[in-house]
Write a protein that holds these residues in place. Structure first.
Motif, mmCIF file in Angstrom:
data_model
loop_
_atom_site.group_PDB
_atom_site.id
_atom_site.type_symbol
_atom_site.label_atom_id
_atom_site.label_comp_id
_atom_site.label_asym_id
_atom_site.label_seq_id
_atom_site.Cartn_x
_atom_site.Cartn_y
_atom_site.Cartn_z
ATOM 1 N N TYR A 62 0.849 -1.194 0.000
ATOM 2 C CA TYR A 62 0.000 0.000 0.000
ATOM 3 C C TYR A 62 0.881 1.239 0.000
ATOM 4 O O TYR A 62 1.956 1.243 0.599
ATOM 5 N N CYS A 63 0.376 2.292 -0.655
ATOM 6 C CA CYS A 63 1.104 3.551 -0.691
ATOM 7 C C CYS A 63 0.917 4.290 0.628
ATOM 8 O O CYS A 63 -0.210 4.520 1.054
ATOM 9 N N ARG A 64 2.006 4.660 1.270
ATOM 10 C CA ARG A 64 1.905 5.396 2.533
ATOM 11 C C ARG A 64 1.628 6.869 2.304
ATOM 12 O O ARG A 64 1.216 7.568 3.213
ATOM 13 N N LEU A 65 1.862 7.354 1.101
ATOM 14 C CA LEU A 65 1.683 8.779 0.824
ATOM 15 C C LEU A 65 0.215 9.118 0.559
ATOM 16 O O LEU A 65 -0.233 10.214 0.874
ATOM 17 N N CYS A 66 -0.543 8.185 -0.011
ATOM 18 C CA CYS A 66 -1.957 8.474 -0.318
ATOM 19 C C CYS A 66 -2.884 7.327 0.070
ATOM 20 O O CYS A 66 -4.085 7.395 -0.216
ATOM 21 N N ASN A 67 -2.345 6.298 0.711
ATOM 22 C CA ASN A 67 -3.134 5.160 1.210
ATOM 23 C C ASN A 67 -3.787 4.294 0.132
ATOM 24 O O ASN A 67 -4.645 3.475 0.449
ATOM 25 N N LEU A 78 5.069 1.662 -10.448
ATOM 26 C CA LEU A 78 4.476 2.595 -11.416
ATOM 27 C C LEU A 78 3.698 3.699 -10.704
ATOM 28 O O LEU A 78 3.775 4.868 -11.080
ATOM 29 N N HIS A 79 2.964 3.327 -9.665
ATOM 30 C CA HIS A 79 2.209 4.327 -8.894
ATOM 31 C C HIS A 79 3.154 5.377 -8.299
ATOM 32 O O HIS A 79 2.908 6.576 -8.407
ATOM 33 N N LEU A 80 4.228 4.912 -7.672
ATOM 34 C CA LEU A 80 5.167 5.838 -7.028
ATOM 35 C C LEU A 80 5.817 6.777 -8.034
ATOM 36 O O LEU A 80 5.921 7.984 -7.796
ATOM 37 N N MET A 83 2.785 9.063 -9.684
ATOM 38 C CA MET A 83 1.978 9.929 -8.816
ATOM 39 C C MET A 83 2.804 10.714 -7.794
ATOM 40 O O MET A 83 2.358 11.754 -7.325
ATOM 41 N N HIS A 84 3.947 10.197 -7.417
ATOM 42 C CA HIS A 84 4.659 10.803 -6.280
ATOM 43 C C HIS A 84 6.107 11.176 -6.580
ATOM 44 O O HIS A 84 6.919 11.282 -5.660
ATOM 45 N N HIS A 85 6.432 11.357 -7.840
ATOM 46 C CA HIS A 85 7.812 11.671 -8.224
ATOM 47 C C HIS A 85 8.370 12.857 -7.420
ATOM 48 O O HIS A 85 9.442 12.757 -6.822
HETATM 49 ZN ZN LIG Z 1 0.208 7.012 -3.520
#
Ligand SMILES: [Zn+2]
Length: 104
Positions: A62-67, A78-80, A83-85
Motif C-alpha cells: 500500500y502507498c503510505r503517501l496516499c493510502n 508505477l504508482h510511485l 503519482m509521487h515523483h
Molecule cells: Zn500514492
C-alpha cells in the motif's frame, strides 16, 4: 537549494521507487545514479526514504503517501513514479542534506 543535491535526488527517484516496491536494485544502479564514491550514501538514503513510501500487509503493498492499494510490486513502482515523483524527490533531498551534515 543546492543544485547538486537536487540533481542527485532526481537521479535516485527511480531507484527509490524500485527499492520501496521490493523490486531488487542492482549494485550498478546505485553507481549509475550517484557514482561509485557515493554508492553507500545512496543506499542509506534510498532505504530510509523507502520506509516512508510503502506499507506492507502480508504480501500486499500500500502507498503510505496516499493510502492507495493494494498493489503488486510492479504496480507499486508505477504508482510511485507516476503519482509521487516530486514528493519522493523532496524526501530524498532532505535525507541527502542530512548525510552531508553528518560528513561535515
Ligand atoms: Zn500514492
Amino acid at each position: 537549494m543546492d543544485s547538486g543535491i537536487s540533481i542527485t535526488a532526481e537521479k535516485l527517484v527511480e531507484v527509490t521507487a524500485k527499492y520501496a516496491s521490493q523490486i531488487s536494485v542492482k549494485e550498478d544502479e546505485y553507481i549509475r545514479a550517484v557514482g561509485f564514491s557515493s554508492k553507500d550514501m545512496g543506499k542509506r538514503v534510498v532505504a530510509r526514504v523507502s520506509f516512508w513510501l510503502v506499507n506492507q500487509e502480508s504480501t500486499l503493498l500500500y502507498c503510505r503517501l496516499c493510502n492507495k492499494g493494494p498493489f503488486t510490486k510492479r504496480g507499486m513502482f508505477l504508482h510511485l513514479t507516476r503519482m509521487h515523483h516530486s514528493e519522493i524527490k523532496l524526501l530524498l533531498e532532505e535525507e541527502i542534506k542530512r548525510e552531508i551534515k553528518a560528513i561535515l
